[in-house]
Design a protein around this motif. Structure first.
Motif, PDB file in Angstrom:
ATOM      1  N   THR A  79       0.836  -1.207   0.000  1.00  0.00           N
ATOM      2  CA  THR A  79       0.000   0.000   0.000  1.00  0.00           C
ATOM      3  C   THR A  79       0.866   1.251   0.000  1.00  0.00           C
ATOM      4  O   THR A  79       0.579   2.216  -0.724  1.00  0.00           O
ATOM      5  CB  THR A  79      -0.945  -0.014   1.219  1.00  0.00           C
ATOM      6  OG1 THR A  79      -1.768  -1.192   1.138  1.00  0.00           O
ATOM      7  CG2 THR A  79      -1.821   1.228   1.263  1.00  0.00           C
ATOM      8  N   ARG A  80       1.937   1.248   0.753  1.00  0.00           N
ATOM      9  CA  ARG A  80       2.849   2.399   0.784  1.00  0.00           C
ATOM     10  C   ARG A  80       3.501   2.618  -0.574  1.00  0.00           C
ATOM     11  O   ARG A  80       3.656   3.760  -1.013  1.00  0.00           O
ATOM     12  CB  ARG A  80       3.894   2.207   1.888  1.00  0.00           C
ATOM     13  CG  ARG A  80       3.260   2.288   3.263  1.00  0.00           C
ATOM     14  CD  ARG A  80       4.166   1.838   4.384  1.00  0.00           C
ATOM     15  NE  ARG A  80       3.437   1.942   5.647  1.00  0.00           N
ATOM     16  CZ  ARG A  80       3.949   1.644   6.826  1.00  0.00           C
ATOM     17  NH1 ARG A  80       5.199   1.218   6.919  1.00  0.00           N
ATOM     18  NH2 ARG A  80       3.228   1.775   7.911  1.00  0.00           N
ATOM     19  N   TRP A  83       0.773   4.228  -2.710  1.00  0.00           N
ATOM     20  CA  TRP A  83       0.573   5.642  -2.367  1.00  0.00           C
ATOM     21  C   TRP A  83       1.692   6.498  -2.943  1.00  0.00           C
ATOM     22  O   TRP A  83       1.447   7.546  -3.526  1.00  0.00           O
ATOM     23  CB  TRP A  83       0.519   5.832  -0.844  1.00  0.00           C
ATOM     24  CG  TRP A  83      -0.812   5.564  -0.214  1.00  0.00           C
ATOM     25  CD1 TRP A  83      -2.046   5.723  -0.777  1.00  0.00           C
ATOM     26  CD2 TRP A  83      -1.035   5.114   1.114  1.00  0.00           C
ATOM     27  NE1 TRP A  83      -3.014   5.381   0.122  1.00  0.00           N
ATOM     28  CE2 TRP A  83      -2.426   5.007   1.300  1.00  0.00           C
ATOM     29  CE3 TRP A  83      -0.201   4.788   2.167  1.00  0.00           C
ATOM     30  CZ2 TRP A  83      -3.006   4.599   2.501  1.00  0.00           C
ATOM     31  CZ3 TRP A  83      -0.772   4.375   3.352  1.00  0.00           C
ATOM     32  CH2 TRP A  83      -2.156   4.285   3.519  1.00  0.00           C
ATOM     33  N   GLU A  87       0.623   9.400  -5.512  1.00  0.00           N
ATOM     34  CA  GLU A  87       0.453  10.684  -4.839  1.00  0.00           C
ATOM     35  C   GLU A  87       1.821  11.348  -4.692  1.00  0.00           C
ATOM     36  O   GLU A  87       2.848  10.676  -4.699  1.00  0.00           O
ATOM     37  CB  GLU A  87      -0.196  10.497  -3.456  1.00  0.00           C
ATOM     38  CG  GLU A  87      -1.582   9.872  -3.526  1.00  0.00           C
ATOM     39  CD  GLU A  87      -2.183   9.629  -2.149  1.00  0.00           C
ATOM     40  OE1 GLU A  87      -1.780  10.303  -1.175  1.00  0.00           O
ATOM     41  OE2 GLU A  87      -3.056   8.746  -2.044  1.00  0.00           O
ATOM     42  N   PRO A  90       3.184  11.429  -0.231  1.00  0.00           N
ATOM     43  CA  PRO A  90       2.117  11.378   0.769  1.00  0.00           C
ATOM     44  C   PRO A  90       2.626  11.042   2.165  1.00  0.00           C
ATOM     45  O   PRO A  90       3.664  10.397   2.320  1.00  0.00           O
ATOM     46  CB  PRO A  90       1.213  10.263   0.252  1.00  0.00           C
ATOM     47  CG  PRO A  90       2.158   9.345  -0.465  1.00  0.00           C
ATOM     48  CD  PRO A  90       3.159  10.273  -1.123  1.00  0.00           C
ATOM     49  N   ILE A  92       2.002   8.627   4.930  1.00  0.00           N
ATOM     50  CA  ILE A  92       1.326   7.332   5.004  1.00  0.00           C
ATOM     51  C   ILE A  92       0.707   7.148   6.381  1.00  0.00           C
ATOM     52  O   ILE A  92       0.941   7.934   7.308  1.00  0.00           O
ATOM     53  CB  ILE A  92       2.295   6.176   4.650  1.00  0.00           C
ATOM     54  CG1 ILE A  92       3.527   6.165   5.566  1.00  0.00           C
ATOM     55  CG2 ILE A  92       2.726   6.274   3.217  1.00  0.00           C
ATOM     56  CD1 ILE A  92       3.474   5.124   6.620  1.00  0.00           C
ATOM     57  N   PHE A 141       7.564   8.809   0.190  1.00  0.00           N
ATOM     58  CA  PHE A 141       6.456   9.091   1.095  1.00  0.00           C
ATOM     59  C   PHE A 141       7.053   9.551   2.417  1.00  0.00           C
ATOM     60  O   PHE A 141       8.263   9.434   2.649  1.00  0.00           O
ATOM     61  CB  PHE A 141       5.539   7.874   1.293  1.00  0.00           C
ATOM     62  CG  PHE A 141       6.190   6.709   1.990  1.00  0.00           C
ATOM     63  CD1 PHE A 141       6.253   6.646   3.382  1.00  0.00           C
ATOM     64  CD2 PHE A 141       6.743   5.670   1.259  1.00  0.00           C
ATOM     65  CE1 PHE A 141       6.847   5.580   4.023  1.00  0.00           C
ATOM     66  CE2 PHE A 141       7.350   4.588   1.896  1.00  0.00           C
ATOM     67  CZ  PHE A 141       7.397   4.544   3.276  1.00  0.00           C
TER      68      PHE A 141
END
Length: 180
Positions: A79-80, A83, A87, A90, A92, A141
């Motif tokens: 998921t990281r 992201w 994005e 971001p 997280i 991130f």
């Protein structure tokens, strides 16, 4: 037998990200992530219920919790990645891994369910990593707890280490207890 608690916690040492991560080193990280599901499955496949319920160290998680934790943690990692890829730098979401390890799904779900999930998850994750451009690998991130900006190359290294770290914890437990 005198056992060093720090050695039990970190049998391969703590992760230290290199200042620069070459393409060769990155390929090694991806390889570690690719093969972790098979390696963890091999190391736990002969364990019985009592052995799976044995903590890998005093005050540590039971083997079954380690297996379930790998899925929880590596789901966060994928998921990281996504992201960071979709994005602009971001922030997280962090999670309380110790609390997650005590939830009913961890206590009541057989480890074969998490092993199956780990295989599927790592297939998706490796397929993503195998197809990233150099520009995508440079994406970042922010981790909310440390405030640090983390590049995807470093994240791959972190999770290469993370998988090997937990694999070694279980391997060392088996060695100490002569579970062949």
């Amino acid at each position: 037998m005198d056992i060093d608690l720090e050695q039990l916690k970190y049998p391969i040492g703590k992760f230290e990200a290199p200042a620069e991560i070459s393409d060769r080193v990155l390929k090694g990280y991806i390889s570690d992530i690719r093969y972790l599901p098979s390696l963890i499955e091999i190391v736990v496949q002969s364990l019985d219920e009592a052995q799976l319920a044995t903590p890998y160290r005093p005050e540590g998680w039971a083997v079954y919790q380690v297996v379930h934790h790998l899925v929880d943690s590596h789901t966060q990692a994928l998921t990281r990645f996504k992201w960071a890829l979709t994005e602009d730098n971001p922030v997280i979401k962090a999670y309380n891994e110790s609390a997650w390890a005590e939830l009913p799904d961890v206590k009541k779900t057989p480890i074969n369910v998490s092993l199956t999930l780990l295989h599927a998850l790592h297939t998706r994750w490796v397929n993503l990593m195998d197809n990233l451009t150099p520009e995508q690998w440079a994406r970042t991130f922010v981790h909310p707890e440390s405030g640090k900006t983390i590049a995807l190359r470093t994240l791959a290294g972190t999770y290469s280490w993370h998988g090997r770290h937990h694999l070694a914890q279980v391997e060392r437990l088996k060695e100490r207890n002569n579970w062949h």
